[in-house]
Design a protein around this motif. Structure first.
Motif, PDB file in Angstrom:
ATOM      1  N   VAL A 354      40.135 -20.593  21.721  1.00  0.00           N
ATOM      2  CA  VAL A 354      39.118 -19.554  21.836  1.00  0.00           C
ATOM      3  C   VAL A 354      38.467 -19.615  23.215  1.00  0.00           C
ATOM      4  CG1 VAL A 354      36.888 -18.757  20.960  1.00  0.00           C
ATOM      5  CG2 VAL A 354      38.692 -19.423  19.361  1.00  0.00           C
ATOM      6  N   ARG A 355      38.177 -20.828  23.687  1.00  0.00           N
ATOM      7  CA  ARG A 355      37.598 -20.969  25.021  1.00  0.00           C
ATOM      8  C   ARG A 355      38.560 -20.445  26.087  1.00  0.00           C
ATOM      9  NH1 ARG A 355      33.038 -20.324  25.710  1.00  0.00           N
ATOM     10  NH2 ARG A 355      33.471 -20.957  27.872  1.00  0.00           N
ATOM     11  N   GLU A 356      39.843 -20.716  25.930  1.00  0.00           N
ATOM     12  CA  GLU A 356      40.818 -20.213  26.898  1.00  0.00           C
ATOM     13  C   GLU A 356      40.840 -18.695  26.902  1.00  0.00           C
ATOM     14  OE1 GLU A 356      44.387 -22.123  25.679  1.00  0.00           O
ATOM     15  OE2 GLU A 356      43.963 -24.003  26.748  1.00  0.00           O
ATOM     16  N   HIS A 357      40.758 -18.083  25.711  1.00  0.00           N
ATOM     17  CA  HIS A 357      40.722 -16.620  25.624  1.00  0.00           C
ATOM     18  C   HIS A 357      39.492 -16.083  26.360  1.00  0.00           C
ATOM     19  CE1 HIS A 357      40.866 -12.577  23.708  1.00  0.00           C
ATOM     20  NE2 HIS A 357      39.555 -12.693  23.751  1.00  0.00           N
ATOM     21  N   ILE A 358      38.334 -16.683  26.093  1.00  0.00           N
ATOM     22  CA  ILE A 358      37.092 -16.210  26.716  1.00  0.00           C
ATOM     23  C   ILE A 358      37.165 -16.330  28.226  1.00  0.00           C
ATOM     24  CG2 ILE A 358      34.644 -16.771  27.001  1.00  0.00           C
ATOM     25  CD1 ILE A 358      34.609 -17.498  24.007  1.00  0.00           C
ATOM     26  N   GLU A 359      37.593 -17.490  28.722  1.00  0.00           N
ATOM     27  CA  GLU A 359      37.578 -17.717  30.160  1.00  0.00           C
ATOM     28  C   GLU A 359      38.630 -16.892  30.887  1.00  0.00           C
ATOM     29  OE1 GLU A 359      37.476 -21.911  30.979  1.00  0.00           O
ATOM     30  OE2 GLU A 359      35.764 -22.235  29.633  1.00  0.00           O
ATOM     31  N   SER A 360      39.661 -16.447  30.163  1.00  0.00           N
ATOM     32  CA  SER A 360      40.666 -15.574  30.779  1.00  0.00           C
ATOM     33  C   SER A 360      40.205 -14.125  30.851  1.00  0.00           C
ATOM     34  CB  SER A 360      41.985 -15.647  29.996  1.00  0.00           C
ATOM     35  OG  SER A 360      41.853 -15.017  28.722  1.00  0.00           O
ATOM     36  N   ARG A 361      39.130 -13.795  30.154  1.00  0.00           N
ATOM     37  CA  ARG A 361      38.660 -12.407  30.114  1.00  0.00           C
ATOM     38  C   ARG A 361      37.310 -12.229  30.810  1.00  0.00           C
ATOM     39  NH1 ARG A 361      41.401 -10.051  25.586  1.00  0.00           N
ATOM     40  NH2 ARG A 361      40.397  -8.062  26.112  1.00  0.00           N
ATOM     41  N   LEU A 362      36.906 -13.196  31.576  1.00  0.00           N
ATOM     42  CA  LEU A 362      35.616 -13.097  32.257  1.00  0.00           C
ATOM     43  C   LEU A 362      35.665 -12.077  33.386  1.00  0.00           C
ATOM     44  CD1 LEU A 362      34.549 -16.861  32.578  1.00  0.00           C
ATOM     45  CD2 LEU A 362      33.873 -15.207  30.833  1.00  0.00           C
ATOM     46  N   THR A 363      34.537 -11.456  33.634  1.00  0.00           N
ATOM     47  CA  THR A 363      34.400 -10.531  34.751  1.00  0.00           C
ATOM     48  C   THR A 363      33.181 -10.938  35.571  1.00  0.00           C
ATOM     49  OG1 THR A 363      33.018  -8.998  33.459  1.00  0.00           O
ATOM     50  CG2 THR A 363      35.407  -8.631  33.435  1.00  0.00           C
ATOM     51  N   GLY A 364      33.068 -10.357  36.773  1.00  0.00           N
ATOM     52  CA  GLY A 364      31.931 -10.662  37.639  1.00  0.00           C
ATOM     53  C   GLY A 364      32.347 -11.476  38.833  1.00  0.00           C
ATOM     54  N   THR A 365      31.799 -11.156  39.987  1.00  0.00           N
ATOM     55  CA  THR A 365      32.165 -11.844  41.224  1.00  0.00           C
ATOM     56  C   THR A 365      31.290 -13.055  41.515  1.00  0.00           C
ATOM     57  OG1 THR A 365      30.731 -10.328  42.473  1.00  0.00           O
ATOM     58  CG2 THR A 365      33.070  -9.724  42.254  1.00  0.00           C
ATOM     59  N   SER A 366      30.110 -13.114  40.927  1.00  0.00           N
ATOM     60  CA  SER A 366      29.206 -14.237  41.184  1.00  0.00           C
ATOM     61  C   SER A 366      29.649 -15.457  40.393  1.00  0.00           C
ATOM     62  CB  SER A 366      27.776 -13.867  40.798  1.00  0.00           C
ATOM     63  OG  SER A 366      26.936 -15.019  40.850  1.00  0.00           O
ATOM     64  N   PRO A 367      29.790 -16.631  41.040  1.00  0.00           N
ATOM     65  CA  PRO A 367      30.188 -17.839  40.297  1.00  0.00           C
ATOM     66  C   PRO A 367      29.112 -18.329  39.336  1.00  0.00           C
ATOM     67  CG  PRO A 367      29.622 -18.389  42.556  1.00  0.00           C
ATOM     68  CD  PRO A 367      29.628 -16.896  42.480  1.00  0.00           C
ATOM     69  N   THR A 368      27.860 -17.885  39.548  1.00  0.00           N
ATOM     70  CA  THR A 368      26.762 -18.342  38.690  1.00  0.00           C
ATOM     71  C   THR A 368      26.436 -17.358  37.572  1.00  0.00           C
ATOM     72  OG1 THR A 368      25.126 -17.368  40.172  1.00  0.00           O
ATOM     73  CG2 THR A 368      25.740 -19.665  40.563  1.00  0.00           C
ATOM     74  N   MET A 369      27.126 -16.220  37.520  1.00  0.00           N
ATOM     75  CA  MET A 369      26.863 -15.266  36.441  1.00  0.00           C
ATOM     76  C   MET A 369      28.141 -14.483  36.132  1.00  0.00           C
ATOM     77  SD  MET A 369      24.831 -14.260  34.137  1.00  0.00           S
ATOM     78  CE  MET A 369      23.338 -15.106  34.651  1.00  0.00           C
ATOM     79  N   LYS A 370      28.900 -15.015  35.181  1.00  0.00           N
ATOM     80  CA  LYS A 370      30.089 -14.344  34.684  1.00  0.00           C
ATOM     81  C   LYS A 370      29.732 -13.608  33.396  1.00  0.00           C
ATOM     82  CE  LYS A 370      32.975 -15.910  37.817  1.00  0.00           C
ATOM     83  NZ  LYS A 370      33.646 -15.013  38.771  1.00  0.00           N
ATOM     84  N   ASN A 371      30.565 -12.634  33.030  1.00  0.00           N
ATOM     85  CA  ASN A 371      30.307 -11.829  31.842  1.00  0.00           C
ATOM     86  C   ASN A 371      31.571 -11.696  31.016  1.00  0.00           C
ATOM     87  OD1 ASN A 371      27.476 -10.414  32.473  1.00  0.00           O
ATOM     88  ND2 ASN A 371      28.680 -10.433  34.351  1.00  0.00           N
ATOM     89  N   ILE A 372      31.386 -11.391  29.740  1.00  0.00           N
ATOM     90  CA  ILE A 372      32.502 -11.023  28.892  1.00  0.00           C
ATOM     91  C   ILE A 372      32.072  -9.807  28.075  1.00  0.00           C
ATOM     92  CG2 ILE A 372      31.878 -12.568  26.966  1.00  0.00           C
ATOM     93  CD1 ILE A 372      34.982 -12.982  26.654  1.00  0.00           C
ATOM     94  N   SER A 373      32.978  -8.876  27.934  1.00  0.00           N
ATOM     95  CA  SER A 373      32.643  -7.625  27.248  1.00  0.00           C
ATOM     96  C   SER A 373      32.710  -7.793  25.737  1.00  0.00           C
ATOM     97  CB  SER A 373      33.608  -6.520  27.681  1.00  0.00           C
ATOM     98  OG  SER A 373      34.922  -6.811  27.231  1.00  0.00           O
TER      99      SER A 373
END
Length: 444
Positions: A354-373
């Protein structure tokens, strides 16, 4: 000033320490001299600096005592560890050698952490408020209890033995949690595969070279084929009604006072357990939105943060009233008669897949603030046992965590008791200060 009592002789530090004034000459770089900093905990750490300091510089060696004139009253007093062969300091950090005929370095290091010592050190600071300093003469005038070397050894050995027992108890707590999680993964059929041996393999038939990978052939050779999942994989979006996110108005910087409304911060769920203290008070000029109020048995998922905390999930056991979701946290809306238990969802969200799925779908250019839809979260898939099995698994995890928590409480109690015993042996009564959390290494 408080008068201290001790069953051991009280001697001024001037009889136990000798100032070291070894000047360090450096041009361009510091060479083999290591700049240091002294933390409020007394820990002495290297600094990342290669250029010389302005003004005079002085050497310090393993076992030497050093303190910060301006921060000594906050605890910045410690010994140079053996890992730093030659330290370099400015005149703001007086250096002293220890009289080995009267003091063990380990004993002195623990003594420096005592609340009795710190309380008297506070009185030695002089100067204007906010810039008070401790002078070398003021430091050396402090009186400390000095047992014989044999008595110091006994005190040190007893205290370190207790610290080591506390460490072992904490290791037992970690082992309990690891074993429980491994059992959880194995029941679901998603446990990590057995590590492969580091050796070449030979293929009997040429066609197998392209048919099988090196890893696949190794797994076959050790009798550990790929795991077969025990349960059907289900998609989160097919099991829940919706993911609802909240509201993030401009709030006060402090947590909500009793009776006031607050808005959760990301820290409320970042570490996998619900922390209601992580909130900000809603200004009186704004009207609360009760539809976003967090309730017991909610499941909350962060949709934004640094990468490792995006998708962090927490089950709400209980919560104070008047706390609302922020717009960076989702609340899971379960279907009526759902076949997915809230507590079980909070656990499977921690699975590696599940963590791999989440981290593969992250968006955002800032390393300190990623997002997932929301669609990406709803597309998460995981093994779904029957409800009875889900309940059994979460019960086992809860019981294991409670057992591990008891172990950690036992370890903390042991540390505090050992520290109180150390102070009581030196002074009339302990001041219930915070004990060091680990045994000290030689010259540390």
């Amino acid at each position: 000033m408080e008068v201290r009592l001790s069953g051991f002789p009280l001697l001024p530090l001037s009889e136990l320490l000798t100032p070291r004034h070894e000047i360090v000459q450096a041009e361009g770089t510091l060479g083999d001299s290591q700049p240091i900093t002294v933390k409020f905990s007394g820990e002495v750490l290297p600094r990342k600096r290669t250029e010389p300091f302005k003004g005079a510089m002085f050497a310090a060696y393993p076992g030497d005592l050093v303190f910060s004139k301006i921060d000594a009253r906050n605890g910045a007093v410690g010994l140079i560890p053996g890992t730093i062969a030659k330290a370099v300091v400015t005149s703001e950090y007086p250096v002293f050698t220890i009289n080995a005929d009267k003091l063990r370095p380990e004993y002195l290091n623990y003594l420096l952490r005592a609340e009795h010592f710190n309380a008297e050190l506070q009185h030695k600071a002089s100067g204007t408020s906010g810039r008070k300093r401790v002078t070398p003469d003021g430091f050396l005038s402090l009186e400390v209890p000095v047992p014989t070397l044999d008595e110091q050894d006994i005190l040190i050995d007893s205290y370190v033995a207790a610290l080591n027992r506390a460490v072992r108890i904490e290791q037992e707590a970690d082992a309990i949690e690891r074993a429980c999680w491994q059992a959880f993964e194995q029941t679901l059929g998603v446990a990590p595969p057995q590590p492969l041996p580091d050796r070449p393999v030979f293929v009997a038939r040429f066609k197998d070279v392209e048919r099988w990978s090196h890893e696949g052939i190794l797994r076959s050779s050790i009798g550990n084929p790929d795991q077969q999942h025990s349960w059907t994989f289900a998609r989160l979006g097919d099991l829940v009604a919706d993911l609802q996110n909240g509201w993030s108005p401009k709030c006060h910087s402090h947590p909500a006072h009793e009776g006031k409304w607050g808005v959760l911060k990301l820290g409320a769920v970042s570490f996998g357990t619900f922390n209601p203290a992580e909130n900000k008070e809603l200004p009186a000029s704004l009207k609360p939105r009760p539809e976003y109020e967090v309730k017991a048995e909610d499941v909350l998922i962060s949709r934004a943060n640094v990468a490792r905390y995006v998708g962090a999930c927490a089950y709400v056991e209980s919560t104070p009233p008047h706390l609302m979701l922020c717009d960076k946290i989702f609340r899971v809306r379960f279907q009526p008669d759902s076949q997915l238990l809230p507590r079980f969802l909070a656990e499977v969200m921690k699975l590696r897949s599940v963590r791999e799925h989440i981290e593969s779908r992250l968006t955002g250019t800032s390393p300190t603030m990623k997002n997932i839809s929301k669609p990406a979260l709803l597309d998460i898939r995981f093994p779904l046992p029957d409800v009875n099995t889900q309940q059994r698994l979460v019960n086992e995890i809860s019981a294991s965590r409670a057992s591990a928590c008891d172990k950690r409480t036992e370890a903390a109690t042991l540390r505090q008791s050992a520290w109180n015993a150390f102070e009581t042996a030196l002074f009339e009564e302990p001041r219930l200060g915070t004990p060091p959390h680990r045994p000290l290494n030689k010259h540390e």
